[in-house]
Scaffold this active site. Structure first.
Site, PDB file in Angstrom:
ATOM      1  N   ASP A   1     -31.611 122.052  15.727  1.00 47.69           N
ATOM      2  CA  ASP A   1     -30.374 122.233  16.495  1.00 47.69           C
ATOM      3  C   ASP A   1     -29.694 120.885  16.736  1.00 47.69           C
ATOM      4  OD1 ASP A   1     -28.473 123.807  17.829  1.00 47.69           O
ATOM      5  OD2 ASP A   1     -30.024 124.997  18.820  1.00 47.69           O
TER       6      ASP A   1
ATOM      7  N   ASP B   1     -22.355 130.115  18.095  1.00 45.49           N
ATOM      8  CA  ASP B   1     -23.176 131.318  18.121  1.00 45.49           C
ATOM      9  C   ASP B   1     -22.310 132.577  18.090  1.00 45.49           C
ATOM     10  OD1 ASP B   1     -25.169 129.488  18.472  1.00 45.49           O
ATOM     11  OD2 ASP B   1     -25.854 130.242  20.406  1.00 45.49           O
TER      12      ASP B   1
END
Length: 424
Positions: free
Chosen positions: A155, A211
């Site tokens: 990430d 997302d």
């Protein structure tokens, strides 16, 4: 003199090839879009335990997901608690959640014929403030390899937003993974389109948007994919995020028609298929969607071309990503009242077409006519026999595909070359 020139060119070409291999991720993986499951939308930071991961692996075998091609069982954030100073600052799994360690879990997942994935961050912390991999790339990569990890998602929270620094940090982990000698699929999660251009030199897949948490997120990812289609292909894929499905009980979910539309789009994109829906309580509808052989053949087509946007009446796309030193958040908002038509050229001269109505209030007539089909097929003058993927109807030789779409829905077609025949 000519011979000397030819030899010189050959040597130069060889050196350039070796240099490009040295600079890239040398693992031979992801020749087709990766398929699997990820814990994040399903569990978040709650109940990430070895016992639950084992249940998920068992379920993937029992419900047919593994047989359909889904092979990765990926643990997202919240599995690590600290670093062990006595063991070269190696990451330490939560001892309560993983009492036997990650290696034992990896062995179990492998015994089911599946592969295990894990999560880290290029920053000092993960998005949930667990230890990140910055300045610990080599020890982390070797730890993952020793545990038998097959997939690594890295990430981008609590890290530098500067392009050059971001790419270098991902390159550092890439090199560390190469150094282990174990093939580990490397997934970059930077939420930005600009990762697409250098993506194939760094990893096997790279997130190009935030997302997906709702129907607007599906639209936003599709819009982003339209900008980066030329960069994906065998070995490295544009990643528009996970499939969130329609099964209730997860943090995010769509309506059934929206979930099927998302899956249809991801298939025609040639995108990784990582299920973020509930695996243990997956609805029959979602299971039917995710294991459909005809749709999966589109996604897993051996030619490996990315899909392209062939019709778009949506407003100009302008999504602002968060700074890399912040945690990304997605606020629910409606998708615009508009439509897309996507096409993907397949092996054997076939073509897939997906029509989508993003409007949640009104039905729309979304038609891919002969010129649209030709653009999707990248070929003029070819006649096609069409099949509706979801209704399982053969439509005969057609001059167009599509029609009226209810709000928030889609249709998917596979067109195969037809010699002769009359338009139905």
């Amino acid at each position: 003199r000519k011979l000397g020139t030819m030899v010189g060119r050959l040597v130069l070409s060889t050196l350039l090839l070796l240099a490009s291999q040295a600079d890239g991720l040398d693992n031979g993986l992801a020749r087709l879009p990766p398929m699997g499951y990820n814990t994040w939308n399903d569990f978040g930071c709650l109940n990430i335990t070895a016992a639950n991961v084992m249940l998920i692996a068992d379920k993937m075998v029992a419900n047919g997901m593994q047989q359909a091609g889904y092979q990765y069982v990926n643990i997202d954030d919240c599995w690590a608690v600290k670093r062990d100073k006595k063991k070269n600052h190696a990451l330490v799994p939560d001892p309560k959640a993983f009492p036997d360690g990650i290696k034992a879990l990896s062995d179990y997942v492998h015994s089911k014929g599946l592969k295990l994935g894990i999560y880290t961050d290029r920053g000092v912390f993960t998005c949930e403030r667990r230890p990140g991999s910055k300045d610990h790339e080599e020890i982390d990569a070797q730890t993952f390899a020793d545990w038998g990890i097959d997939f690594l998602k890295e990430d981008s929270c609590f890290s530098a937003a500067n392009h050059k620094v971001a790419l270098q940090e991902y390159a550092t982990m890439r090199d560390a993974l190469n150094k282990t000698g174990r093939p580990i699929l490397f997934s970059l999660c930077g939420w930005r389109e600009w990762y697409a251009a250098p993506g194939a030199t760094l990893g096997n897949m790279w997130r190009i948007t935030g997302d997906v948490v709702d129907w607007f997120g599906v639209y936003r990812s599709a819009s982003a994919m339209s900008h980066v289609a030329k960069y994906g292909g065998p070995g490295g894929w544009n990643d528009p995020d996970m499939l969130i499905g329609s099964s209730e009980g997860t943090f995010f979910h769509l309506s059934p028609s929206q979930a099927r539309a998302q899956f249809s789009l991801w298939c025609v994109f040639g995108a990784p298929l990582l299920v973020g829906s509930s695996m243990l309580d997956m609805s029959d509808f979602d299971l039917e969607t995710y294991t459909d052989k005809e749709a999966l053949r589109v996604n897993q087509d051996e030619e490996g071309l990315q899909g392209s946007l062939v019709f778009n009446d949506c407003p100009a796309y302008n999504f602002k990503v968060p700074q890399a030193d912040a945690i990304p958040t997605s606020k629910p908002k409606p998708a615009p009242p508009c439509a897309h038509i996507w096409g993907r050229r397949l092996s054997g001269g076939a073509v897939a077409v997906v029509t989508v109505n993003y409007d949640l209030k009104k039905a729309r007539h979304v038609l891919c006519d002969a010129s649209c089909i030709a653009e999707a097929a990248q070929k003029e003058g070819q006649s096609f026999h069409a099949r509706d993927v979801w209704t399982k109807q053969d439509l005969g030789v057609v001059g167009s595909v599509g029609g009226d779409l209810p709000p928030g829905s889609s249709a998917m077609y596979v067109l195969t070359p037809s010699e002769g025949g009359r338009v139905a």
